[in-house]
Design an enzyme around this catalytic site. Structure first.
Site, PDB file in Angstrom:
ATOM      1  N   HIS A 134       0.830  -1.213   0.000  1.00  0.00           N
ATOM      2  CA  HIS A 134       0.000   0.000   0.000  1.00  0.00           C
ATOM      3  C   HIS A 134       0.868   1.268   0.000  1.00  0.00           C
ATOM      4  O   HIS A 134       0.693   2.147  -0.849  1.00  0.00           O
ATOM      5  CB  HIS A 134      -0.919  -0.021   1.231  1.00  0.00           C
ATOM      6  CG  HIS A 134      -1.804   1.178   1.362  1.00  0.00           C
ATOM      7  ND1 HIS A 134      -3.150   1.154   1.042  1.00  0.00           N
ATOM      8  CD2 HIS A 134      -1.546   2.439   1.760  1.00  0.00           C
ATOM      9  CE1 HIS A 134      -3.658   2.358   1.244  1.00  0.00           C
ATOM     10  NE2 HIS A 134      -2.711   3.157   1.694  1.00  0.00           N
ATOM     11  N   GLU A 135       1.799   1.362   0.940  1.00  0.00           N
ATOM     12  CA  GLU A 135       2.591   2.597   1.044  1.00  0.00           C
ATOM     13  C   GLU A 135       3.510   2.763  -0.156  1.00  0.00           C
ATOM     14  O   GLU A 135       3.657   3.860  -0.684  1.00  0.00           O
ATOM     15  CB  GLU A 135       3.383   2.639   2.351  1.00  0.00           C
ATOM     16  CG  GLU A 135       2.522   2.775   3.607  1.00  0.00           C
ATOM     17  CD  GLU A 135       1.547   3.953   3.600  1.00  0.00           C
ATOM     18  OE1 GLU A 135       1.790   4.962   2.902  1.00  0.00           O
ATOM     19  OE2 GLU A 135       0.514   3.851   4.288  1.00  0.00           O
ATOM     20  N   HIS A 138       1.732   4.174  -3.084  1.00  0.00           N
ATOM     21  CA  HIS A 138       1.597   5.640  -3.122  1.00  0.00           C
ATOM     22  C   HIS A 138       2.786   6.293  -3.829  1.00  0.00           C
ATOM     23  O   HIS A 138       2.627   7.283  -4.528  1.00  0.00           O
ATOM     24  CB  HIS A 138       1.503   6.208  -1.701  1.00  0.00           C
ATOM     25  CG  HIS A 138       0.155   6.032  -1.061  1.00  0.00           C
ATOM     26  ND1 HIS A 138      -1.024   6.310  -1.703  1.00  0.00           N
ATOM     27  CD2 HIS A 138      -0.188   5.633   0.203  1.00  0.00           C
ATOM     28  CE1 HIS A 138      -2.049   6.093  -0.868  1.00  0.00           C
ATOM     29  NE2 HIS A 138      -1.561   5.664   0.287  1.00  0.00           N
ATOM     30  N   HIS A 144      -5.743   6.621  -2.825  1.00  0.00           N
ATOM     31  CA  HIS A 144      -6.653   5.686  -2.151  1.00  0.00           C
ATOM     32  C   HIS A 144      -7.777   5.277  -3.087  1.00  0.00           C
ATOM     33  O   HIS A 144      -8.271   6.071  -3.883  1.00  0.00           O
ATOM     34  CB  HIS A 144      -7.193   6.301  -0.857  1.00  0.00           C
ATOM     35  CG  HIS A 144      -6.137   6.300   0.211  1.00  0.00           C
ATOM     36  ND1 HIS A 144      -6.028   7.277   1.166  1.00  0.00           N
ATOM     37  CD2 HIS A 144      -5.140   5.414   0.451  1.00  0.00           C
ATOM     38  CE1 HIS A 144      -4.993   6.991   1.943  1.00  0.00           C
ATOM     39  NE2 HIS A 144      -4.430   5.873   1.526  1.00  0.00           N
ATOM     40  N   CYS A 145      -8.146   4.016  -2.980  1.00  0.00           N
ATOM     41  CA  CYS A 145      -9.104   3.415  -3.898  1.00  0.00           C
ATOM     42  C   CYS A 145     -10.394   3.123  -3.141  1.00  0.00           C
ATOM     43  O   CYS A 145     -10.365   2.720  -1.978  1.00  0.00           O
ATOM     44  CB  CYS A 145      -8.491   2.125  -4.445  1.00  0.00           C
ATOM     45  SG  CYS A 145      -9.571   1.218  -5.551  1.00  0.00           S
ATOM     46  N   CYS A 150      -9.439  -3.657  -2.512  1.00  0.00           N
ATOM     47  CA  CYS A 150      -8.177  -3.269  -3.160  1.00  0.00           C
ATOM     48  C   CYS A 150      -7.134  -2.921  -2.112  1.00  0.00           C
ATOM     49  O   CYS A 150      -7.446  -2.319  -1.085  1.00  0.00           O
ATOM     50  CB  CYS A 150      -8.417  -2.077  -4.075  1.00  0.00           C
ATOM     51  SG  CYS A 150      -6.914  -1.447  -4.847  1.00  0.00           S
ATOM     52  N   CYS A 169      -6.760  -3.762  -7.287  1.00  0.00           N
ATOM     53  CA  CYS A 169      -7.912  -3.969  -8.166  1.00  0.00           C
ATOM     54  C   CYS A 169      -7.457  -3.729  -9.611  1.00  0.00           C
ATOM     55  O   CYS A 169      -6.359  -3.229  -9.853  1.00  0.00           O
ATOM     56  CB  CYS A 169      -9.050  -3.030  -7.775  1.00  0.00           C
ATOM     57  SG  CYS A 169      -8.758  -1.305  -8.209  1.00  0.00           S
TER      58      CYS A 169
HETATM   59 ZN    ZN Z   1      -2.674   5.176   2.050  1.00  0.00          ZN
HETATM   60 ZN    ZN Z   2      -7.890  -0.085  -6.445  1.00  0.00          ZN
END
Ligand code: ZN
Ligand code: ZN
Length: 186
Positions: A134-135, A138, A144-145, A150, A169
């Site tokens: 996740h990080e 970025h 953000h989704c 996701c 996703c």
């Molecule tokens: Zn985030």
């Molecule tokens: Zn996504």
């Protein structure tokens, strides 16, 4: 001869961390982002970022140092710490990143809370891998989704982290592919 710059992602453990977990994160990052991931400690003393009243570390300050200390040809950097991180407007963060920049960081501190019925270690490692992707996502310009499954979905709690899958996703995957093509000219 290959004249491309070395597109390497630096995985930087900030203290001595569980080697099994660090290797697992390294393997998953290689799979998702498709770049070699090198383990390289860049700093070990976070005192400069400590807020003595909160007894937490200000993640934004750490990001700046990670970015400064990394080799100039490093494509992206992910710091991993066991310390609890914060930014001033929030009680804590699981991580922080420079959107579309180089540096990101995750904290393992709050991911250990055992809530499920399975193995505590498996649960903790899965969360850490998700937060790492996740990080770092970025830094590849992913925001953000809305899709709760996701990996780029924003999480308030470990329950949210457990609920999301360990992959992007379709929409985010396309954005990532475009960004990688832009970065590498592939
Ligand atoms: Zn985030
Ligand atoms: Zn996504």
């Amino acid at each position: 001869m290959n004249t491309q710059p070395a597109h390497t992602i630096i995985l930087s453990p900030i203290e001595a961390l569980d080697r099994v977990l660090v290797d697992r994160i390294r393997g998953e990052l290689t799979k998702v982002f498709g770049f070699p991931v090198k383990i390289m400690p860049l700093l070990d003393d976070l005192t400069f970022a400590l807020d003595r009243q909160r007894r937490q570390y200000h993640s934004t300050l750490i990001l700046e140092v990670l970015d400064r200390e990394a080799p100039p040809d490093a494509l992206k950097i992910l710091g991993v710490t066991g310390q609890d991180l914060f930014i001033p407007i929030l009680t804590h963060v699981y991580g922080e990143a420079h959107l579309g920049g180089r540096a990101s960081i995750i904290s393992l501190n709050r991911l250990k809370e055992h809530t499920g019925s399975g193995s505590p270690e498996k649960e903790y490692h899965e969360r850490a891998v998700k937060e790492a992707i996740h990080e770092l996502g970025h830094t590849f310009n992913l925001r953000h989704c809305k899709d709760p499954a996701c990996i780029m979905h924003y999480c308030h709690s470990v329950a949210d982290v457990d609920r999301k899958s360990d992959h992007l996703c379709r929409y985010c995957r396309t954005l990532l592919k475009d960004e990688i093509e832009r970065l590498t000219g592939r």
